[in-house]
Design a protein around this motif. Structure first.
Motif, mmCIF file in Angstrom:
data_model
loop_
_atom_site.group_PDB
_atom_site.id
_atom_site.type_symbol
_atom_site.label_atom_id
_atom_site.label_comp_id
_atom_site.label_asym_id
_atom_site.label_seq_id
_atom_site.Cartn_x
_atom_site.Cartn_y
_atom_site.Cartn_z
ATOM 1 N N TYR A 246 0.841 -1.205 0.000
ATOM 2 C CA TYR A 246 0.000 0.000 0.000
ATOM 3 C C TYR A 246 0.877 1.257 0.000
ATOM 4 O O TYR A 246 0.693 2.159 -0.823
ATOM 5 N N ALA A 247 1.839 1.317 0.913
ATOM 6 C CA ALA A 247 2.716 2.488 1.014
ATOM 7 C C ALA A 247 3.585 2.629 -0.230
ATOM 8 O O ALA A 247 3.851 3.750 -0.698
ATOM 9 N N HIS A 248 4.037 1.503 -0.776
ATOM 10 C CA HIS A 248 4.863 1.507 -1.990
ATOM 11 C C HIS A 248 4.092 2.147 -3.142
ATOM 12 O O HIS A 248 4.627 2.993 -3.880
ATOM 13 N N MET A 249 2.838 1.756 -3.293
ATOM 14 C CA MET A 249 2.011 2.300 -4.375
ATOM 15 C C MET A 249 1.630 3.758 -4.104
ATOM 16 O O MET A 249 1.642 4.605 -5.012
ATOM 17 N N ARG A 250 1.292 4.038 -2.871
ATOM 18 C CA ARG A 250 0.913 5.407 -2.501
ATOM 19 C C ARG A 250 2.046 6.381 -2.789
ATOM 20 O O ARG A 250 1.803 7.516 -3.258
#
Length: 304
Positions: A246-250
């Motif tokens: 999630y954080a990687h994509m965000r």
């Protein structure tokens, strides 16, 4: 985590990485080629870094974490515990668990007839398939981390669930039975660790980059944020690396705000959670980045 069994088979080159998941790991309906799913891209990426690897795709569309446990329990030892080496024919060099996205919807409703007891109850028609022997369930707890109130399933007979140990009380008719994400991932980690799998990772649910609904940069979708809480908690409790997809994509969207809410950026269609080839590559990239950041892992994989 349990006491690890020593491998009885000599690891062979290249590394064999089992990739446990659902339709985000493999499906046949989104027009994504098998070579473009993240397990294959993971193997390609690690090989390019000098750690020759094959990603073994164990994704099955629609799977809850409970159903993933059912697949690990496909071959058991004399004590009824998963025999990972017999199941695959080898002890994997690494395992990646990318599951939980289907748990909020993979539920069943307790039926009034037959009368439910604290160990046996029946779900609405067809819902028993979302639960498998060995998995863990909770009653009316949407957190995916029921803690001590979670119970392990002994058997599933069509839609009849029998538990290993009794609930505090019989569930009422209409009660919602859910796969417990935390307990199920914990069960998978425990089984893999006991089999001698030395490297295990847990991957979070993805960022849903939709024009309507889904996640927002400063406001994650609550249902799947709760799944990530359970995923992070179980990874932390077992001291295994947590891949925050999630954080990687965000972070990609923060760097390029023009892509915020563009469904086709990494999804296959509008308001569709499934990932296109680029999205699958992002999963592989996030896992590789975590391997590189975890002390000794890339070196060990390069020397296997």
């Amino acid at each position: 985590m349990s006491t690890r069994k020593q491998p009885t088979a000599t690891p062979k080159w290249p590394n064999r990485i089992i990739c446990i998941g659902d339709s985000l790991t493999h499906n046949i309906t989104t027009q994504v080629n098998l070579a473009d799913f993240w397990p294959t891209r993971l193997g390609v990426g690690l090989t390019a870094l000098g750690a020759a690897s094959n990603g073994v795709n164990l994704g099955t569309s629609g799977n809850t974490t409970g159903q993933m446990i059912g697949r690990l329990y496909a071959v058991t030892d004399s004590n009824g515990y998963p025999d990972i080496e017999a199941r695959f024919g080898y002890i994997p060099d690494m395992a990646v668990i990318f599951g939980g996205v289907n748990d909020p919807g993979g539920t069943g409703t307790v039926q009034a007839i037959p009368i439910p007891t604290d160990t046996v109850f029946t779900l609405d028609s067809g819902k028993g398939d979302k639960f498998k022997a060995g998995c863990w369930i909770n009653v009316n707890d949407a957190t995916g981390n029921a803690g001590a109130s979670a119970r392990q399933v002994l058997s599933v007979d069509v839609d009849e669930i029998t538990l290993v140990s009794a609930l505090a009380s019989a569930p009422a008719a209409g009660a919602t039975i859910r796969n417990d994400t935390y307990a199920n991932i914990n069960e998978m980690i425990d089984a893999l660790d006991a089999a001698g799998v030395e490297k295990i990772m847990v991957v979070s649910t993805q960022y849903r980059n939709w024009a309507t609904g889904g996640d927002a940069i400063n406001s994650p979708e609550a249902v799947y944020a709760a799944v990530r809480v359970a995923q992070l908690a179980v990874a932390t409790a077992n001291s295994v690396p947590y891949v925050d997809l999630y954080a990687h994509m965000r972070a990609i969207l923060v760097a390029d705000p023009t892509k915020v809410g563009v469904d086709s950026f990494w999804h296959v269609a509008v308001s569709d959670q499934h990932l296109n080839a680029y999205g699958e590559q992002l999963v592989a990239d996030a896992i590789i980045a975590k391997i590189q950041a975890t002390t000794g892992w890339l070196t060990a994989l390069s020397e296997a």
